[in-house]
Design a protein around this motif. Structure first.
Motif, mmCIF file in Angstrom:
data_model
loop_
_atom_site.group_PDB
_atom_site.id
_atom_site.type_symbol
_atom_site.label_atom_id
_atom_site.label_comp_id
_atom_site.label_asym_id
_atom_site.label_seq_id
_atom_site.Cartn_x
_atom_site.Cartn_y
_atom_site.Cartn_z
ATOM 1 N N GLY A 84 0.844 -1.184 0.000
ATOM 2 C CA GLY A 84 0.000 0.000 0.000
ATOM 3 C C GLY A 84 0.876 1.229 0.000
ATOM 4 N N ARG A 85 0.243 2.361 0.217
ATOM 5 C CA ARG A 85 0.998 3.609 0.309
ATOM 6 C C ARG A 85 0.208 4.660 1.050
ATOM 7 N NH1 ARG A 85 0.518 6.057 -5.741
ATOM 8 N NH2 ARG A 85 -1.423 4.996 -6.231
ATOM 9 N N ALA A 86 0.938 5.607 1.574
ATOM 10 C CA ALA A 86 0.352 6.772 2.220
ATOM 11 C C ALA A 86 0.497 7.934 1.255
ATOM 12 C CB ALA A 86 1.078 7.081 3.526
ATOM 13 N N ILE A 87 -0.590 8.656 1.051
ATOM 14 C CA ILE A 87 -0.569 9.777 0.116
ATOM 15 C C ILE A 87 -1.021 11.033 0.846
ATOM 16 C CG2 ILE A 87 -1.443 10.695 -2.063
ATOM 17 C CD1 ILE A 87 -2.135 7.723 -2.783
ATOM 18 N N ILE A 88 -0.144 12.026 0.903
ATOM 19 C CA ILE A 88 -0.523 13.334 1.418
ATOM 20 C C ILE A 88 -1.202 14.017 0.233
ATOM 21 C CG2 ILE A 88 0.246 15.449 2.554
ATOM 22 C CD1 ILE A 88 0.989 12.742 4.022
ATOM 23 N N THR A 89 -2.515 14.163 0.281
ATOM 24 C CA THR A 89 -3.283 14.524 -0.911
ATOM 25 C C THR A 89 -3.413 16.009 -1.174
ATOM 26 O OG1 THR A 89 -5.341 14.392 0.348
ATOM 27 C CG2 THR A 89 -4.644 12.414 -0.855
ATOM 28 N N GLU A 90 -3.565 16.796 -0.101
ATOM 29 C CA GLU A 90 -3.825 18.219 -0.307
ATOM 30 C C GLU A 90 -3.662 18.974 0.997
ATOM 31 O OE1 GLU A 90 -8.022 19.231 -0.957
ATOM 32 O OE2 GLU A 90 -8.544 17.246 -0.158
ATOM 33 N N MET A 91 -3.705 20.286 0.865
ATOM 34 C CA MET A 91 -3.781 21.144 2.027
ATOM 35 C C MET A 91 -5.000 22.030 1.818
ATOM 36 S SD MET A 91 -1.063 23.715 3.860
ATOM 37 C CE MET A 91 -1.196 25.044 2.692
ATOM 38 N N ASP A 92 -5.921 22.003 2.770
ATOM 39 C CA ASP A 92 -7.154 22.757 2.684
ATOM 40 C C ASP A 92 -7.270 23.638 3.921
ATOM 41 O OD1 ASP A 92 -9.701 23.640 1.904
ATOM 42 O OD2 ASP A 92 -10.699 21.908 2.812
ATOM 43 N N GLU A 93 -7.264 24.947 3.715
ATOM 44 C CA GLU A 93 -7.347 25.919 4.806
ATOM 45 C C GLU A 93 -6.275 25.662 5.868
ATOM 46 O OE1 GLU A 93 -11.305 26.511 6.288
ATOM 47 O OE2 GLU A 93 -12.153 26.538 4.265
ATOM 48 N N GLY A 94 -5.062 25.366 5.414
ATOM 49 C CA GLY A 94 -3.928 25.172 6.312
ATOM 50 C C GLY A 94 -3.824 23.797 6.935
ATOM 51 N N ILE A 95 -4.737 22.890 6.605
ATOM 52 C CA ILE A 95 -4.721 21.540 7.173
ATOM 53 C C ILE A 95 -4.432 20.534 6.076
ATOM 54 C CG2 ILE A 95 -6.094 19.777 8.339
ATOM 55 C CD1 ILE A 95 -7.611 22.067 9.702
ATOM 56 N N PHE A 96 -3.393 19.714 6.299
ATOM 57 C CA PHE A 96 -3.048 18.674 5.345
ATOM 58 C C PHE A 96 -4.020 17.507 5.469
ATOM 59 C CE2 PHE A 96 0.989 20.883 5.458
ATOM 60 C CZ PHE A 96 1.393 20.825 4.127
ATOM 61 N N LYS A 97 -4.290 16.875 4.340
ATOM 62 C CA LYS A 97 -5.150 15.695 4.305
ATOM 63 C C LYS A 97 -4.367 14.566 3.664
ATOM 64 C CE LYS A 97 -9.223 18.333 4.580
ATOM 65 N NZ LYS A 97 -10.574 18.532 4.229
ATOM 66 N N ALA A 98 -4.751 13.339 3.998
ATOM 67 C CA ALA A 98 -4.034 12.173 3.480
ATOM 68 C C ALA A 98 -5.007 11.037 3.198
ATOM 69 C CB ALA A 98 -2.957 11.727 4.469
ATOM 70 N N ARG A 99 -4.510 10.058 2.465
ATOM 71 C CA ARG A 99 -5.253 8.835 2.162
ATOM 72 C C ARG A 99 -4.314 7.665 2.363
ATOM 73 N NH1 ARG A 99 -10.458 9.993 1.582
ATOM 74 N NH2 ARG A 99 -10.780 8.022 0.541
ATOM 75 N N ILE A 100 -4.888 6.533 2.732
ATOM 76 C CA ILE A 100 -4.148 5.267 2.781
ATOM 77 C C ILE A 100 -4.728 4.405 1.670
ATOM 78 C CG2 ILE A 100 -3.700 3.173 4.115
ATOM 79 C CD1 ILE A 100 -4.081 4.936 6.649
ATOM 80 N N ARG A 101 -3.862 3.909 0.792
ATOM 81 C CA ARG A 101 -4.308 3.062 -0.306
ATOM 82 C C ARG A 101 -3.679 1.691 -0.170
ATOM 83 N NH1 ARG A 101 -4.267 4.744 -5.918
ATOM 84 N NH2 ARG A 101 -5.854 3.149 -5.968
ATOM 85 N N VAL A 102 -4.534 0.655 -0.133
ATOM 86 C CA VAL A 102 -4.089 -0.735 -0.117
ATOM 87 C C VAL A 102 -5.164 -1.552 -0.818
ATOM 88 C CG1 VAL A 102 -5.022 -1.192 2.196
ATOM 89 C CG2 VAL A 102 -3.212 -2.650 1.281
ATOM 90 N N LEU A 103 -4.726 -2.422 -1.705
ATOM 91 C CA LEU A 103 -5.642 -3.188 -2.539
ATOM 92 C C LEU A 103 -6.618 -2.216 -3.210
ATOM 93 C CD1 LEU A 103 -6.272 -6.284 -0.230
ATOM 94 C CD2 LEU A 103 -4.679 -6.107 -2.154
ATOM 95 N N ASP A 104 -7.920 -2.470 -3.105
ATOM 96 C CA ASP A 104 -8.915 -1.577 -3.699
ATOM 97 C C ASP A 104 -9.441 -0.552 -2.709
ATOM 98 O OD1 ASP A 104 -8.765 -2.839 -6.149
ATOM 99 O OD2 ASP A 104 -10.354 -4.271 -5.665
ATOM 100 N N LEU A 105 -8.841 -0.474 -1.544
ATOM 101 C CA LEU A 105 -9.282 0.464 -0.524
ATOM 102 C C LEU A 105 -8.543 1.789 -0.644
ATOM 103 C CD1 LEU A 105 -9.367 -1.900 2.576
ATOM 104 C CD2 LEU A 105 -11.315 -1.120 1.217
ATOM 105 N N ASP A 106 -9.277 2.863 -0.418
ATOM 106 C CA ASP A 106 -8.730 4.214 -0.429
ATOM 107 C C ASP A 106 -9.395 4.930 0.747
ATOM 108 O OD1 ASP A 106 -7.663 6.681 -1.023
ATOM 109 O OD2 ASP A 106 -8.689 6.898 -2.941
ATOM 110 N N VAL A 107 -8.659 5.056 1.875
ATOM 111 C CA VAL A 107 -9.246 5.478 3.138
ATOM 112 C C VAL A 107 -8.679 6.825 3.575
ATOM 113 C CG1 VAL A 107 -9.586 4.808 5.557
ATOM 114 C CG2 VAL A 107 -9.460 3.046 3.787
#
Length: 169
Positions: free
Chosen positions: A85-108
């Motif tokens: 899997g992997r960890a993805i730092i996806t964006e920064m929105d109003e000064g707060i970073f957001k992330a996703r965890i992707r493994v298999l078909d899951l995107d959390v």
């Protein structure tokens, strides 16, 4: 038809340099370095999350009971085996970073600090979109070489009273 996920295009691989504690009441800063580059992605995180990441960076597994990312890693292993899997730092929105965890078909959805702690625990990559690095990456002339040593010093200086119920990152 392109079956790839939107996060798969234009990604930057990140290396976890460590945690910098600026002092006093300040929150720790997670430092992620652009692989092969000279830009850092600094993310302010909570003290508990910093300690969890520090444990993974130092390979000091002296914790008697599993932490949250240890539990999640075990659950993922039970359900997905040795899936990568992997960890993805996806964006920064109003000064707060957001992330996703992707493994298999899951995107959390995840906090960046939790995603990074889990990625370190499981040996996964950490990434961000090139556009995010272009937007908020900090250019540095020379990368710090003493981050792990400083992180170990941080671990030696913390105790249970240092941890609070803050939810910073």
């Amino acid at each position: 038809m392109d079956d790839s996920h939107p996060y798969d295009r234009g990604m930057v691989d990140l290396e976890v340099l460590g945690i910098r504690v600026l002092g006093g009441e300040d929150s720790p800063v997670l430092l992620l370095n652009e692989s092969g580059g000279h830009r850092l992605l600094p993310i302010w995180i909570g003290h508990v999350e910093a300690a969890a990441i520090a444990l993974q960076l130092t390979d000091d597994q002296a914790i008697e009971r599993p932490l949250t990312h240890d539990l999640l890693a075990e659950v993922i292993h039970e359900f997905a085996g040795e899936a990568t899997g992997r960890a993805i730092i996806t964006e920064m929105d109003e000064g707060i970073f957001k992330a996703r965890i992707r493994v298999l078909d899951l995107d959390v959805d995840a906090r960046p600090s939790d995603a990074v702690a889990l990625a370190l625990k499981l040996g996964w990559s950490v990434q961000c979109p090139r556009a995010l690095m272009d937007q908020v990456g900090v250019e540095v002339d020379e990368l710090p070489s003493d981050e792990v040593d400083e992180f170990r010093a941080f671990l030696d200086s913390v105790n249970a009273d240092d941890f609070s119920e803050e939810e910073n990152g």
